[in-house]
Enzyme design. Sequence first.
Site, PDB file in Angstrom:
ATOM      1  N   TYR A  23       0.824  -1.213   0.000  1.00  0.00           N
ATOM      2  CA  TYR A  23       0.000   0.000   0.000  1.00  0.00           C
ATOM      3  C   TYR A  23       0.859   1.265   0.000  1.00  0.00           C
ATOM      4  O   TYR A  23       0.657   2.155   0.843  1.00  0.00           O
ATOM      5  CB  TYR A  23      -0.933   0.015   1.220  1.00  0.00           C
ATOM      6  CG  TYR A  23      -1.715  -1.260   1.397  1.00  0.00           C
ATOM      7  CD1 TYR A  23      -2.768  -1.565   0.547  1.00  0.00           C
ATOM      8  CD2 TYR A  23      -1.390  -2.165   2.405  1.00  0.00           C
ATOM      9  CE1 TYR A  23      -3.481  -2.744   0.687  1.00  0.00           C
ATOM     10  CE2 TYR A  23      -2.094  -3.350   2.549  1.00  0.00           C
ATOM     11  CZ  TYR A  23      -3.133  -3.631   1.686  1.00  0.00           C
ATOM     12  OH  TYR A  23      -3.825  -4.795   1.838  1.00  0.00           O
ATOM     13  N   TYR A 150     -13.142  -6.231   5.669  1.00  0.00           N
ATOM     14  CA  TYR A 150     -11.958  -6.375   4.818  1.00  0.00           C
ATOM     15  C   TYR A 150     -11.759  -7.857   4.533  1.00  0.00           C
ATOM     16  O   TYR A 150     -11.759  -8.679   5.455  1.00  0.00           O
ATOM     17  CB  TYR A 150     -10.711  -5.784   5.492  1.00  0.00           C
ATOM     18  CG  TYR A 150      -9.481  -6.022   4.648  1.00  0.00           C
ATOM     19  CD1 TYR A 150      -9.198  -5.213   3.549  1.00  0.00           C
ATOM     20  CD2 TYR A 150      -8.653  -7.107   4.885  1.00  0.00           C
ATOM     21  CE1 TYR A 150      -8.106  -5.471   2.726  1.00  0.00           C
ATOM     22  CE2 TYR A 150      -7.551  -7.377   4.072  1.00  0.00           C
ATOM     23  CZ  TYR A 150      -7.296  -6.551   2.994  1.00  0.00           C
ATOM     24  OH  TYR A 150      -6.228  -6.817   2.178  1.00  0.00           O
ATOM     25  N   ASP A 251     -14.987 -15.431   7.312  1.00  0.00           N
ATOM     26  CA  ASP A 251     -13.584 -15.130   7.003  1.00  0.00           C
ATOM     27  C   ASP A 251     -12.835 -15.068   8.345  1.00  0.00           C
ATOM     28  O   ASP A 251     -12.845 -14.043   9.024  1.00  0.00           O
ATOM     29  CB  ASP A 251     -13.505 -13.803   6.241  1.00  0.00           C
ATOM     30  CG  ASP A 251     -12.064 -13.395   5.941  1.00  0.00           C
ATOM     31  OD1 ASP A 251     -11.137 -14.011   6.503  1.00  0.00           O
ATOM     32  OD2 ASP A 251     -11.872 -12.443   5.154  1.00  0.00           O
ATOM     33  N   LYS A 280      -3.091 -16.461   7.304  1.00  0.00           N
ATOM     34  CA  LYS A 280      -2.259 -15.817   8.327  1.00  0.00           C
ATOM     35  C   LYS A 280      -1.686 -16.802   9.336  1.00  0.00           C
ATOM     36  O   LYS A 280      -0.712 -17.487   9.050  1.00  0.00           O
ATOM     37  CB  LYS A 280      -3.069 -14.716   9.026  1.00  0.00           C
ATOM     38  CG  LYS A 280      -3.369 -13.523   8.111  1.00  0.00           C
ATOM     39  CD  LYS A 280      -3.960 -12.397   8.901  1.00  0.00           C
ATOM     40  CE  LYS A 280      -4.304 -11.200   8.059  1.00  0.00           C
ATOM     41  NZ  LYS A 280      -3.161 -10.379   7.683  1.00  0.00           N
TER      42      LYS A 280
END
Length: 434
Positions: A23, A150, A251, A280
């Site tokens: 980003y 997200y 999620d 993750k």
Amino acid sequence: MPITNYSHDQLIELDRRHIWHPYSSIENDNPLFAVVSAEGAYIQLQTGERLIDGMSSWWSTLHGYNHPQLNRAVEDQLKKMAHVMFGGFTHEPAVKLAKQLVDISPAKLKRVFFSDSGSVAVEVAMKMAIQFWQSQGQNRQKFLTIEKGYHGDTFAAMSVCDPVTGMHHMYTGVLMEQLFTPQPRCRFYDAWSDEDFNSFESKFLAHQADIAAVILEPIVQGTGGMHFYSPTFLKKVRALTSAFGVPLIADEIATGMGRTGRMFACEHADVEPDIMCLGKTLSAGYITLAATLCSDDIATTICDGKAGVFMHGPTFMANPLACSVASKSIALLFENDWQLQVKHIENWLNSGLAPCKQLKGVADVRVLGSIGVVEMDSPVDLKLLQPEFVKRGIWLRPFGKLIYMIPPYIINKDEIDKLCAGVYEVIDRTYGHA
Ligand code: PMP
């Protein structure tokens, strides 16, 4: 030209010349720190500082860096094979991990699809939902989700990220248009108010015949604002989706493997999703790996239908090195009594961060499991704060209004106290007392 032993300045200069960071602009002048090694809860910089890790390398490290048993899992597997294609082959690391995942996951999740990153696990989940309906002769393409969510940076995943704070404005017309309802207002410890479900319920009912699945981050909306919402909301989502046979995708990429104090955040509400995404922490911060789990019903409906197959198959699917380390990591969670580790971290974060409530500019302080958040009333200046944290020997990476920590489970009280004291001092120095 030598390929190793760059001086610190050469490293930073070459990085700035060639490499894109997350980003950021390629002309990035954000602070950049060169890491030479990491061990336990510490990250060693090339410039000599040793930092306590408050970020678990973006939610992924659980048992710390350079862990002897995790290292051995990778080394042992490496001696056998680093990788082999998963079309037509299987291997013990994948089978063992799939069995462990099925054993620790909500009971109805029995089928495992391995992929390489969280975003891809979300793409896979969304494709499963679309194919689930196709197999039944229905062309359902819409996903219903909640604002401020997200789910990743690939296109389908981006389409269900928050439409305002996410990346929608940059890809208007390219992203699929999805259905959004407001973020639940009742927070984790608040008394439930039925009003909080009205918008979701009416949007769902108005569109239910077009909805392929509901997708959400259970209990903790991470990157969209570290919002901890009421388990009752999730219970109601499950009841409504079940009543209409619409799959629920959880999620759990950020929340899975104990982060919120339960193995999976869905357990706070006692609900079982039909599809669950993991990433993750799945491979304990070692090697990229993700998994999408689904129920027998989803899997068999897809495969008994017209297509007969599920259409996805990454090159590095079920990479044996990643599966081996993930498998060892799950074993370590239980050997180390992860529940107790996370409970301790929660208590230490609660007491360590409480003094921040008195500081100017602080809007809220909240903790759930191993997640501690100080929310400011305006966006923080990363360029200003990050070097201040490093000076104090701690590694944190704030974003937006949030200064937060998600340390690895092996962190001790002294280290948490240092992280919290560092946050207090830096806010105090920057903003002063209220
Ligand atoms: N879903 C959630 C909830 C996440 O927090 C993230 C990563 N921040 C992703 C999906 C995407 O995972 P990855 O970065 O591995 O693609």
